[in-house]
Design a protein around this motif. Structure first.
Motif, mmCIF file in Angstrom:
data_model
loop_
_atom_site.group_PDB
_atom_site.id
_atom_site.type_symbol
_atom_site.label_atom_id
_atom_site.label_comp_id
_atom_site.label_asym_id
_atom_site.label_seq_id
_atom_site.Cartn_x
_atom_site.Cartn_y
_atom_site.Cartn_z
ATOM 1 N N TYR A 163 0.844 -1.210 0.000
ATOM 2 C CA TYR A 163 0.000 0.000 0.000
ATOM 3 C C TYR A 163 0.872 1.249 0.000
ATOM 4 O O TYR A 163 1.826 1.363 0.776
ATOM 5 C CB TYR A 163 -0.903 0.012 1.230
ATOM 6 N N VAL A 164 0.539 2.210 -0.870
ATOM 7 C CA VAL A 164 1.215 3.517 -0.911
ATOM 8 C C VAL A 164 0.143 4.587 -0.771
ATOM 9 O O VAL A 164 -0.711 4.748 -1.656
ATOM 10 C CB VAL A 164 1.992 3.720 -2.228
ATOM 11 N N GLY A 165 0.147 5.286 0.336
ATOM 12 C CA GLY A 165 -0.877 6.294 0.603
ATOM 13 C C GLY A 165 -0.780 7.498 -0.313
ATOM 14 O O GLY A 165 0.309 7.892 -0.732
ATOM 15 N N ALA A 166 -1.926 8.092 -0.591
ATOM 16 C CA ALA A 166 -1.966 9.302 -1.418
ATOM 17 C C ALA A 166 -1.267 10.450 -0.696
ATOM 18 O O ALA A 166 -1.345 10.569 0.527
ATOM 19 C CB ALA A 166 -3.409 9.669 -1.730
ATOM 20 N N SER A 167 -0.581 11.286 -1.453
ATOM 21 C CA SER A 167 0.139 12.412 -0.869
ATOM 22 C C SER A 167 -0.832 13.496 -0.400
ATOM 23 O O SER A 167 -1.749 13.875 -1.129
ATOM 24 C CB SER A 167 1.097 12.997 -1.903
ATOM 25 N N LEU A 168 -0.631 13.957 0.818
ATOM 26 C CA LEU A 168 -1.446 15.035 1.390
ATOM 27 C C LEU A 168 -0.500 16.133 1.872
ATOM 28 O O LEU A 168 -0.244 16.278 3.071
ATOM 29 C CB LEU A 168 -2.302 14.511 2.553
ATOM 30 N N LYS A 169 0.020 16.900 0.936
ATOM 31 C CA LYS A 169 0.964 17.964 1.277
ATOM 32 C C LYS A 169 0.292 19.019 2.151
ATOM 33 O O LYS A 169 -0.876 19.335 1.986
ATOM 34 C CB LYS A 169 1.489 18.626 0.003
ATOM 35 N N ASN A 170 1.076 19.565 3.068
ATOM 36 C CA ASN A 170 0.612 20.636 3.962
ATOM 37 C C ASN A 170 -0.678 20.232 4.681
ATOM 38 O O ASN A 170 -1.675 20.964 4.697
ATOM 39 C CB ASN A 170 0.411 21.935 3.173
ATOM 40 N N TRP A 171 -0.646 19.072 5.287
ATOM 41 C CA TRP A 171 -1.788 18.495 5.990
ATOM 42 C C TRP A 171 -2.057 19.232 7.301
ATOM 43 O O TRP A 171 -1.150 19.461 8.114
ATOM 44 C CB TRP A 171 -1.521 17.029 6.269
ATOM 45 N N MET A 172 -3.328 19.600 7.522
ATOM 46 C CA MET A 172 -3.761 20.239 8.762
ATOM 47 C C MET A 172 -5.025 19.528 9.230
ATOM 48 O O MET A 172 -6.105 19.730 8.666
ATOM 49 C CB MET A 172 -4.011 21.739 8.532
ATOM 50 N N ARG A 173 -4.882 18.697 10.249
ATOM 51 C CA ARG A 173 -5.996 17.878 10.721
ATOM 52 C C ARG A 173 -7.002 18.693 11.525
ATOM 53 O O ARG A 173 -6.630 19.523 12.350
ATOM 54 C CB ARG A 173 -5.478 16.735 11.593
ATOM 55 N N LEU A 174 -8.300 18.405 11.286
ATOM 56 C CA LEU A 174 -9.374 19.063 12.028
ATOM 57 C C LEU A 174 -10.120 18.102 12.944
ATOM 58 O O LEU A 174 -10.606 18.496 13.994
ATOM 59 C CB LEU A 174 -10.374 19.714 11.053
ATOM 60 N N THR A 175 -10.266 16.844 12.536
ATOM 61 C CA THR A 175 -11.013 15.874 13.340
ATOM 62 C C THR A 175 -10.230 14.582 13.501
ATOM 63 O O THR A 175 -9.361 14.251 12.685
ATOM 64 C CB THR A 175 -12.373 15.525 12.685
ATOM 65 N N SER A 176 -10.578 13.828 14.524
ATOM 66 C CA SER A 176 -9.932 12.536 14.749
ATOM 67 C C SER A 176 -10.372 11.531 13.696
ATOM 68 O O SER A 176 -9.745 10.486 13.518
ATOM 69 C CB SER A 176 -10.279 12.014 16.149
ATOM 70 N N GLY A 177 -11.465 11.846 12.978
ATOM 71 C CA GLY A 177 -11.981 10.961 11.947
ATOM 72 C C GLY A 177 -11.314 11.131 10.597
ATOM 73 O O GLY A 177 -11.734 10.512 9.606
ATOM 74 N N GLY A 178 -10.283 11.974 10.517
ATOM 75 C CA GLY A 178 -9.517 12.090 9.282
ATOM 76 C C GLY A 178 -9.866 13.260 8.393
ATOM 77 O O GLY A 178 -9.398 13.339 7.251
#
Length: 296
Positions: free
Chosen positions: A238-253
């Motif tokens: 598995y290779v996850g999709a790139s999420l550049k400059n990630w800023m999380r808002l919820t624990s649900g992703g």
């Protein structure tokens, strides 16, 4: 570049590479948008049957031309789909237009760019729901220190605003979750709307990989693309999709991140997609704990 040079290059193989970038005119973006290059851009886009541009060939850079550029960038899978006609886009334009004989260049004044005195002026001259235009107040952005910033995502406008000291320092297009999202691997349509409410940034990662959405490989062969939880095949990498400059808002992703797929309508799986340059600016100006309101 002199008129003589422009004329001599008008029908050259690498026409677009020899000219300046083309882009929207704002307080922070400088592009000449010369009549001749914009006109030939419009001709090239009209000739491309994949995007069905149907532009008026008037040599004027405007919203319709920019939308056609974005469609062009999206179709060919270019790195950026922000409507900026830069090096990569110009290279692709040269490849698809090598057999086009452009008209001789005309000696005309450069198209004047729209200048916005402030955010109110930007709102007055911009269709926020349809436009890809970005407003930035560089002076105000320079004062951002994390403690004086907040974000607001408007689902109805598909816009994100960065406030510094309660003033709009940046306003840009974004893409929120789709109410009806088709899962290609299951054929099921699900509601993936972005949740409304008040949140705060819980996590910041400059180069995150998705733990859910990505690709599955067996050796070098791609065997699956999508939600890894729904993969039913044999063991694969598995290779996850790139999420550049990630800023999380919820624990649900749910979070904010860079994407080349920023449209003027809801279309994500719940996250808030941002143009790359916008995501980088916001990422650098906010901190963990910065409040984020999502409204409709």
């Amino acid at each position: 570049m002199t008129l003589f040079t422009l004329i001599s290059m008008a029908n050259a193989k690498n026409y677009f590479k020899t000219h300046d970038d083309m882009c929207d005119g704002t307080q922070t973006i400088q592009c000449t948008n010369d009549f001749n290059t914009v006109r030939n851009l419009q001709i090239a886009l009209n000739r491309d049957k994949h995007i069905n541009a149907k532009l008026k060939v008037d040599g004027r850079w405007g919203e319709k031309t920019k939308e056609a550029v974005i469609a062009f960038q999206t179709y060919y899978g270019l790195t950026h789909t922000d409507g900026w006609v830069g090096k990569e886009t110009k290279s692709k334009l040269d490849k698809i237009s090598k057999n086009i004989k452009f008209p001789k260049d005309k000696q005309v004044k450069h198209v004047k760019l729209m200048k916005y005195n402030n955010y109110a002026d930007f709102r007055k001259h911009t269709n926020l729901r349809k436009s890809y235009s970005i407003y930035e107040d560089k002076k105000l952005l320079s004062k951002a220190n994390g403690r004086n910033t907040k974000l607001k995502v408007d689902i109805s406008e598909q816009r994100i605003r960065l406030y510094v000291d309660d003033k709009v320092a940046l306003c840009a297009p974004c893409t929120t979750g789709a109410k009806r999202k088709l899962e290609p691997n299951t054929g099921i349509i699900r509601n993936q709307s972005t949740p409304k409410g008040t949140f705060c940034i819980k996590e910041k990662i400059a180069d995150k990989r998705s733990t859910i959405f990505g690709k599955m490989y067996r050796g070098k062969k791609l065997v699956y693309k999508g939600d890894r939880r729904k993969y039913k095949g044999k063991k694969a990498k598995y290779v996850g999709a790139s999420l550049k400059n990630w800023m999380r808002l919820t624990s649900g992703g749910i979070g904010l991140h860079a994407s080349k797929y920023v449209k003027r309508y809801p279309g994500s799986n719940g996250c808030i997609r941002l143009p790359y340059k916008v995501s980088k600016t916001i990422f650098n100006k906010v901190r963990k704990g910065t409040p984020v309101s999502i409204v409709n």
